[in-house]
Scaffold this motif. Sequence first.
Motif, mmCIF file in Angstrom:
data_model
loop_
_atom_site.group_PDB
_atom_site.id
_atom_site.type_symbol
_atom_site.label_atom_id
_atom_site.label_comp_id
_atom_site.label_asym_id
_atom_site.label_seq_id
_atom_site.Cartn_x
_atom_site.Cartn_y
_atom_site.Cartn_z
ATOM 1 N N PRO A 1 0.865 -1.340 0.014
ATOM 2 C CA PRO A 1 -0.118 -0.030 0.161
ATOM 3 C C PRO A 1 0.988 1.256 0.008
ATOM 4 O O PRO A 1 0.275 2.317 -0.619
ATOM 5 C CB PRO A 1 -0.858 0.003 1.222
ATOM 6 C CG PRO A 1 -0.179 -1.088 2.312
ATOM 7 C CD PRO A 1 0.442 -2.002 1.035
ATOM 8 N N GLU A 2 2.027 1.172 0.512
ATOM 9 C CA GLU A 2 2.899 2.325 0.349
ATOM 10 C C GLU A 2 3.228 2.870 -0.723
ATOM 11 O O GLU A 2 3.378 3.862 -0.984
ATOM 12 C CB GLU A 2 4.303 2.134 1.402
ATOM 13 C CG GLU A 2 3.943 1.726 2.745
ATOM 14 C CD GLU A 2 3.536 0.512 3.186
ATOM 15 O OE1 GLU A 2 3.135 0.303 4.130
ATOM 16 O OE2 GLU A 2 3.312 -0.460 2.098
ATOM 17 N N GLN A 3 3.518 1.950 -1.798
ATOM 18 C CA GLN A 3 3.797 2.220 -3.168
ATOM 19 C C GLN A 3 2.663 2.746 -3.699
ATOM 20 O O GLN A 3 2.735 3.876 -4.503
ATOM 21 C CB GLN A 3 4.091 0.816 -3.966
ATOM 22 C CG GLN A 3 5.471 0.206 -3.494
ATOM 23 C CD GLN A 3 5.435 -0.948 -4.006
ATOM 24 O OE1 GLN A 3 4.506 -1.616 -4.840
ATOM 25 N NE2 GLN A 3 6.938 -1.741 -4.205
ATOM 26 N N VAL A 4 1.468 2.568 -3.432
ATOM 27 C CA VAL A 4 0.117 3.185 -3.929
ATOM 28 C C VAL A 4 0.185 4.656 -3.461
ATOM 29 O O VAL A 4 -0.045 5.402 -4.447
ATOM 30 C CB VAL A 4 -1.051 2.359 -3.681
ATOM 31 C CG1 VAL A 4 -2.480 3.149 -4.289
ATOM 32 C CG2 VAL A 4 -1.054 0.858 -4.090
ATOM 33 N N VAL A 5 0.317 5.061 -2.152
ATOM 34 C CA VAL A 5 0.171 6.199 -1.543
ATOM 35 C C VAL A 5 1.341 6.996 -2.410
ATOM 36 O O VAL A 5 1.258 8.326 -2.817
ATOM 37 C CB VAL A 5 0.731 6.256 -0.309
ATOM 38 C CG1 VAL A 5 0.908 7.508 0.518
ATOM 39 C CG2 VAL A 5 -0.665 5.544 0.568
ATOM 40 N N GLU A 6 2.466 6.462 -2.590
ATOM 41 C CA GLU A 6 3.524 7.385 -3.205
ATOM 42 C C GLU A 6 3.317 7.713 -4.675
ATOM 43 O O GLU A 6 3.344 8.772 -5.062
ATOM 44 C CB GLU A 6 4.841 6.448 -3.280
ATOM 45 C CG GLU A 6 6.051 7.114 -4.013
ATOM 46 C CD GLU A 6 7.319 6.219 -4.200
ATOM 47 O OE1 GLU A 6 8.241 6.745 -4.872
ATOM 48 O OE2 GLU A 6 7.455 5.277 -3.452
ATOM 49 N N ASN A 7 2.697 6.600 -5.282
ATOM 50 C CA ASN A 7 2.413 6.717 -6.922
ATOM 51 C C ASN A 7 1.318 7.696 -7.052
ATOM 52 O O ASN A 7 1.568 8.655 -7.999
ATOM 53 C CB ASN A 7 2.017 5.466 -7.509
ATOM 54 C CG ASN A 7 3.456 4.385 -7.363
ATOM 55 O OD1 ASN A 7 4.453 4.664 -7.488
ATOM 56 N ND2 ASN A 7 2.836 3.403 -7.668
ATOM 57 N N THR A 8 0.112 7.657 -6.389
ATOM 58 C CA THR A 8 -0.601 8.581 -6.394
ATOM 59 C C THR A 8 -0.441 10.095 -6.222
ATOM 60 O O THR A 8 -0.933 10.825 -6.703
ATOM 61 C CB THR A 8 -2.050 8.277 -5.665
ATOM 62 O OG1 THR A 8 -1.467 8.065 -4.223
ATOM 63 C CG2 THR A 8 -2.602 6.958 -6.020
ATOM 64 N N LYS A 9 0.517 10.202 -5.467
ATOM 65 C CA LYS A 9 0.960 11.721 -5.282
ATOM 66 C C LYS A 9 1.641 12.420 -6.600
ATOM 67 O O LYS A 9 1.795 13.698 -6.594
ATOM 68 C CB LYS A 9 2.064 11.773 -4.288
ATOM 69 C CG LYS A 9 1.203 11.515 -2.706
ATOM 70 C CD LYS A 9 2.664 11.593 -1.873
ATOM 71 C CE LYS A 9 1.840 11.354 -0.286
ATOM 72 N NZ LYS A 9 2.738 11.333 0.849
ATOM 73 N N ALA A 10 1.668 11.638 -7.504
ATOM 74 C CA ALA A 10 2.070 12.180 -8.928
ATOM 75 C C ALA A 10 1.028 12.914 -9.480
ATOM 76 O O ALA A 10 1.369 13.747 -10.554
ATOM 77 C CB ALA A 10 2.904 11.131 -9.609
ATOM 78 N N SER A 11 -0.157 12.780 -9.120
ATOM 79 C CA SER A 11 -1.256 13.402 -9.836
ATOM 80 C C SER A 11 -1.328 14.816 -9.634
ATOM 81 O O SER A 11 -0.843 15.424 -8.418
ATOM 82 C CB SER A 11 -2.676 12.810 -9.346
ATOM 83 O OG SER A 11 -3.776 13.536 -9.961
ATOM 84 N N GLY A 12 -1.450 15.792 -10.652
ATOM 85 C CA GLY A 12 -1.439 17.123 -10.754
ATOM 86 C C GLY A 12 -0.074 17.449 -10.817
ATOM 87 O O GLY A 12 0.062 18.820 -10.763
ATOM 88 N N MET A 13 0.975 16.964 -10.686
ATOM 89 C CA MET A 13 2.494 17.583 -10.929
ATOM 90 C C MET A 13 2.630 17.907 -12.322
ATOM 91 O O MET A 13 2.303 17.065 -13.234
ATOM 92 C CB MET A 13 3.414 16.298 -10.550
ATOM 93 C CG MET A 13 3.595 15.860 -9.125
ATOM 94 S SD MET A 13 3.903 17.283 -7.936
ATOM 95 C CE MET A 13 3.731 16.307 -6.322
ATOM 96 N N VAL A 14 3.322 19.265 -12.530
ATOM 97 C CA VAL A 14 3.640 19.760 -13.716
ATOM 98 C C VAL A 14 5.278 19.770 -13.736
ATOM 99 O O VAL A 14 5.802 20.479 -12.777
ATOM 100 C CB VAL A 14 3.096 21.029 -14.000
ATOM 101 C CG1 VAL A 14 3.473 21.654 -15.279
ATOM 102 C CG2 VAL A 14 1.510 21.001 -13.699
ATOM 103 N N LEU A 15 5.750 19.282 -14.714
ATOM 104 C CA LEU A 15 7.145 19.323 -15.066
ATOM 105 C C LEU A 15 7.549 20.289 -15.790
ATOM 106 O O LEU A 15 7.106 20.349 -16.830
ATOM 107 C CB LEU A 15 7.610 17.936 -15.521
ATOM 108 C CG LEU A 15 7.513 16.758 -14.647
ATOM 109 C CD1 LEU A 15 7.959 15.469 -15.324
ATOM 110 C CD2 LEU A 15 7.821 16.646 -13.285
ATOM 111 N N ASP A 16 8.418 21.259 -15.540
ATOM 112 C CA ASP A 16 8.859 22.162 -16.565
ATOM 113 C C ASP A 16 9.917 21.642 -17.550
ATOM 114 O O ASP A 16 10.076 20.729 -17.528
ATOM 115 C CB ASP A 16 9.499 23.396 -15.881
ATOM 116 C CG ASP A 16 10.715 22.944 -15.100
ATOM 117 O OD1 ASP A 16 11.591 22.208 -15.556
ATOM 118 O OD2 ASP A 16 10.949 23.543 -13.782
ATOM 119 N N LEU A 17 9.904 22.667 -18.556
ATOM 120 C CA LEU A 17 10.730 22.289 -19.651
ATOM 121 C C LEU A 17 12.201 22.088 -19.346
ATOM 122 O O LEU A 17 12.572 21.031 -20.059
ATOM 123 C CB LEU A 17 10.880 23.471 -20.741
ATOM 124 C CG LEU A 17 11.592 23.136 -21.954
ATOM 125 C CD1 LEU A 17 10.909 21.816 -22.781
ATOM 126 C CD2 LEU A 17 11.467 24.531 -23.070
#
Length: 328
Positions: A284-300
């Motif tokens: 479950p810790e992996q699930v928590v970590e992975n879902t935090k990528a939602s909404g992240m914007v990476l710059d150029l």
Amino acid sequence: MEYRRLGASGLLVSEISYGNWLTHGSGGNSGECVRAALDAGVNLFHTAAAWGQGAAEEALAEGLAGTPRGDLVLSTGVFWPEGPGANQRGLSRKHLHSSIHGSLRRLGTDHIDLYQLLSFDYQTPLEETFLALADLVRQGKILYVGTAEWTAEQIQRGAVLAAELRVPLVSNQPHYSMLWRVPESQVMPVAERTGIGQLASVSLAQGVLTGKYGGGHVPADSRAAGDPWAKGAVTPLLHADLLDRVELLRGVAEHAGLTMAQLAIAWTLQNRGVSSVVVGASAPEQVVENTKASGMVLDLDVLTQIDQLLGTFVQTDPRLTFAPPQYR
């Protein structure tokens, strides 16, 4: 969790979705992983009739027990052998009929939200497949249809039939990651023109992009140390030159305030054609970590550094759409 529309449909799906291809029934964490996904706002859950000979669907149903059906987007799929019989595989009308009823029974539901065709069937006329799908749609047993690892030409043919027969074809599930960019040149442009969204899978490259295999180390709880199916999926990636390049991404991730897994998932979500990234987990810790990528914007600058560091290890040849996995 943020949500996106699945292709041109009105269906909203979580940017991160949960799949149990290699992790169904693995130890006692399957249900915990599903519940962690629910807590994180995941609403799209993937499984398939052939995975574990039905065990994957049963494990998912158990993990989702008690969750209101209207809160869920359930996806299962058909194509791979489900038994020894000659008609227990492929996309024939007969197999679709028997497979969907088995899936409905194991999942404990009266309909599937997204029914995926997990490979192209060269032995069955495409018209037969889509006529069967049209019947299932009219019967209310499936709401939407998707493909997986189809070429651009196959998607185009499917889209024409879907329009004629009023089958809501809304998704395609390709392997897509920093390393495997095969869908970008042909599949994604055709899908965008036909209103089909991408459900990107294997975006962590079987765990390699998390950095867990740095220095050639194989953790005891990793896929590379798991059962033959899991081991076979990741072993082709475990060579020193590639792992050294991946390790260089650690600094990029830290500078962006992300873990390496979050960086890999966020990279995939930067593509506007991607509706959701499908991730699996053994804890479950992996699930928590992975879902935090939602909404992240990476710059150029971050995107440019990734391209420079991975260099020639990136695969882009569209002819590899349905090839055996090497960099997936």
